[in-house]
Scaffold this active site. Structure first.
Site, PDB file in Angstrom:
ATOM      1  N   LYS A   5      -3.053  -5.145  -7.507  1.00 12.17           N
ATOM      2  CA  LYS A   5      -2.914  -4.729  -5.977  1.00 12.17           C
ATOM      3  C   LYS A   5      -3.163  -3.185  -5.904  1.00 12.17           C
ATOM      4  CE  LYS A   5       0.160  -1.059  -5.899  1.00 12.17           C
ATOM      5  NZ  LYS A   5       0.871  -0.581  -6.217  1.00 12.17           N
ATOM      6  N   ARG A  26       2.778  14.759  -7.292  1.00 13.88           N
ATOM      7  CA  ARG A  26       2.055  14.529  -9.018  1.00 13.88           C
ATOM      8  C   ARG A  26       0.497  13.978  -8.763  1.00 13.88           C
ATOM      9  NH1 ARG A  26       2.943  11.154 -14.521  1.00 13.88           N
ATOM     10  NH2 ARG A  26       1.364  12.668 -15.216  1.00 13.88           N
ATOM     11  N   PRO A  71      -2.313  -4.995   0.181  1.00  8.90           N
ATOM     12  CA  PRO A  71      -1.899  -5.092  -0.690  1.00  8.90           C
ATOM     13  C   PRO A  71      -0.348  -4.688  -0.798  1.00  8.90           C
ATOM     14  CG  PRO A  71      -3.201  -2.593   0.043  1.00  8.90           C
ATOM     15  CD  PRO A  71      -2.531  -4.136   1.376  1.00  8.90           C
ATOM     16  N   ARG A 128      -2.986   7.647 -17.622  1.00  9.33           N
ATOM     17  CA  ARG A 128      -4.858   7.497 -16.991  1.00  9.33           C
ATOM     18  C   ARG A 128      -5.532   8.294 -16.988  1.00  9.33           C
ATOM     19  NH1 ARG A 128       0.458   9.587 -14.628  1.00  9.33           N
ATOM     20  NH2 ARG A 128       2.053   8.380 -13.864  1.00  9.33           N
ATOM     21  N   ASP A 156       3.086  -5.473  -2.987  1.00  9.20           N
ATOM     22  CA  ASP A 156       4.180  -4.921  -4.025  1.00  9.20           C
ATOM     23  C   ASP A 156       5.557  -5.223  -3.115  1.00  9.20           C
ATOM     24  OD1 ASP A 156       4.383  -2.961  -1.773  1.00  9.20           O
ATOM     25  OD2 ASP A 156       3.519  -1.708  -3.002  1.00  9.20           O
ATOM     26  N   PHE A 196       3.885  -0.964   7.387  1.00  7.06           N
ATOM     27  CA  PHE A 196       4.724   0.003   5.994  1.00  7.06           C
ATOM     28  C   PHE A 196       4.890   1.274   6.533  1.00  7.06           C
ATOM     29  CE2 PHE A 196       3.352   3.542   3.635  1.00  7.06           C
ATOM     30  CZ  PHE A 196       3.650   2.799   1.960  1.00  7.06           C
TER      31      PHE A 196
END
Length: 389
Positions: free
Chosen positions: A276, A182, A293, A230, A295, A343
């Protein structure tokens, strides 16, 4: 970079390491090329769209400095498309460029559209952040962390890009509480408001629209295109940028000259930008190489390998700051680059290919295999694997 949702807005590291010393002048790496125009708007001849038709020009970059599959599909940018085996295509300003990992493990490039190929090559090197020596940075990480050293054997060439701040900002607002498919659709919609550059392998590419063009988008139009809440953030952010002294582009560029905390505070003043997301923009566009960042996903990595004493705690802003500071304490002023590699190593596509030796315990290995299988099933079914704040 696509990341899981955090219970509370995380905070970037408050530490501010000294300025980078690994930055090198990439003009020394660039040899002059033809300035012959390749303008598809003036030249109706069809563009080469397949690797067989392209005359790849070498960038003289080794695989250890840049490996495309570990750089482009890892969530840093949503504007580049896979257009062939080990081939990615995307716009850099007014240029449309394809990159391909060559048989000798180097990287080749081809300009599908540009008014000035010398300028396109220079801006490509800037986008690829080639002023930074990945090998030199990773040498420091290897010395600081034996586990990183083992991961690096299997994941070489994972670079942090240096994106245009406006593009990066809008993309990560789109990423809020969203999934990859998306996000990409939203970013493609916004990109389509810019100048058409061409199509490669049935993908259409556009120059990213200016702030003035973005201002023509209404909240209703964005909502109709599927942006949800958004939409108001994008409209509000564009309006806020227009009100900045000297213009939004100049203001965003000026954040590169501030320290990390000042940049994050500035970005967080924009609608839809939390700490973030601000840290993502700081790392991927503003030269703040130690931005983390934080999370839930990064917190889990940190509690597994850096701060095990925080396991079981809630991800409050205070804990978030401790996690970010732990990365900086371990890896120094390029901690964001180390965090990016860690990551990537956790992505299902990479986990499945890594040897068990990189996971520290039998229990950890079993947990990893179970998680990889679960995430792979979710991906197959189109279930969002992670969410943005």
């Amino acid at each position: 970079m696509k990341r899981p949702k955090s219970p509370l807005p995380p905070c970037p590291s408050t530490s501010t390491p000294p300025p980078p010393h690994h930055r090198q002048s990439f003009t020394k790496l660039i040899t002059s090329v033809s300035t012959k125009r390749r303008n598809i708007l003036q030249n109706p001849q069809p563009l080469p769209t397949s690797a067989a038709e392209i005359n790849w020009k070498p960038l003289n970059i080794s695989k250890s400095e840049l490996y495309l599959p570990l750089t482009f599909p890892t969530g840093q940018t949503f504007r580049w498309k896979k257009t062939g085996p080990l081939q990615y295509t995307g716009p850099i300003g007014p240029h449309l460029i394809s990159l391909k990992q060559l048989e000798d493990n180097g990287v080749g490039y081809f300009c599908h559209f540009t008014d000035d190929e010398d300028r396109a090559r220079t801006e490509l090197f800037d986008f690829l952040n080639m002023g930074m020596s990945l090998n030199s940075i990773w040498d420091e990480f290897r010395a600081a962390d034996s586990r990183f050293a083992e991961l690096a054997l299997h994941l070489e060439g994972a670079r942090v890009l240096r994106q245009d701040p406006l593009e990066c900002l809008i993309q990560f607002i789109c990423s809020s509480n969203n999934n990859i498919q998306r996000i990409t659709k939203m970013v493609d919609f916004i990109s389509s408001k810019g100048r058409f550059l061409g199509n490669v392998e049935e993908f259409e590419f556009y120059e990213f629209p200016s702030i003035e063009k973005l201002a023509l988008l209404s909240e209703a139009e964005l909502r109709e295109a599927g942006f949800g809440y958004r939409a108001k953030y994008i409209v509000g952010t564009v309006a806020a940028l227009q009100s900045k002294p000297g213009g939004g582009q100049e203001w965003l560029a000026s954040l590169r000259k501030l320290d990390l905390q000042e940049s994050v505070v500035g970005l967080s003043s924009l609608p839809g930008v939390g700490p973030k997301v601000a840290a993502c923009i700081a790392l991927f566009a503003l030269d703040h190489h130690h931005a983390i960042p934080v999370d839930t996903h990064v917190w889990k990595i940190a509690t597994r390998y850096l701060v095990p004493e925080l396991a079981g705690t809630s991800l409050t802003p205070r804990i978030c700051s401790r996690v970010a500071d732990a990365f900086v304490s371990k890896y120094g002023k390029y901690a964001g680059w180390a965090q990016t590699l860690l990551f990537i190593s956790e992505l299902p596509s990479q986990k499945a290919m890594l040897p068990p030796s990189v996971w520290e315990t039998d229990e950890g290995r079993s947990s990893v295999k179970t998680q990889v299988k679960s995430e792979a099933v979710q991906e197959t079914k189109g279930i969002p694997r992670s969410k943005e704040n």
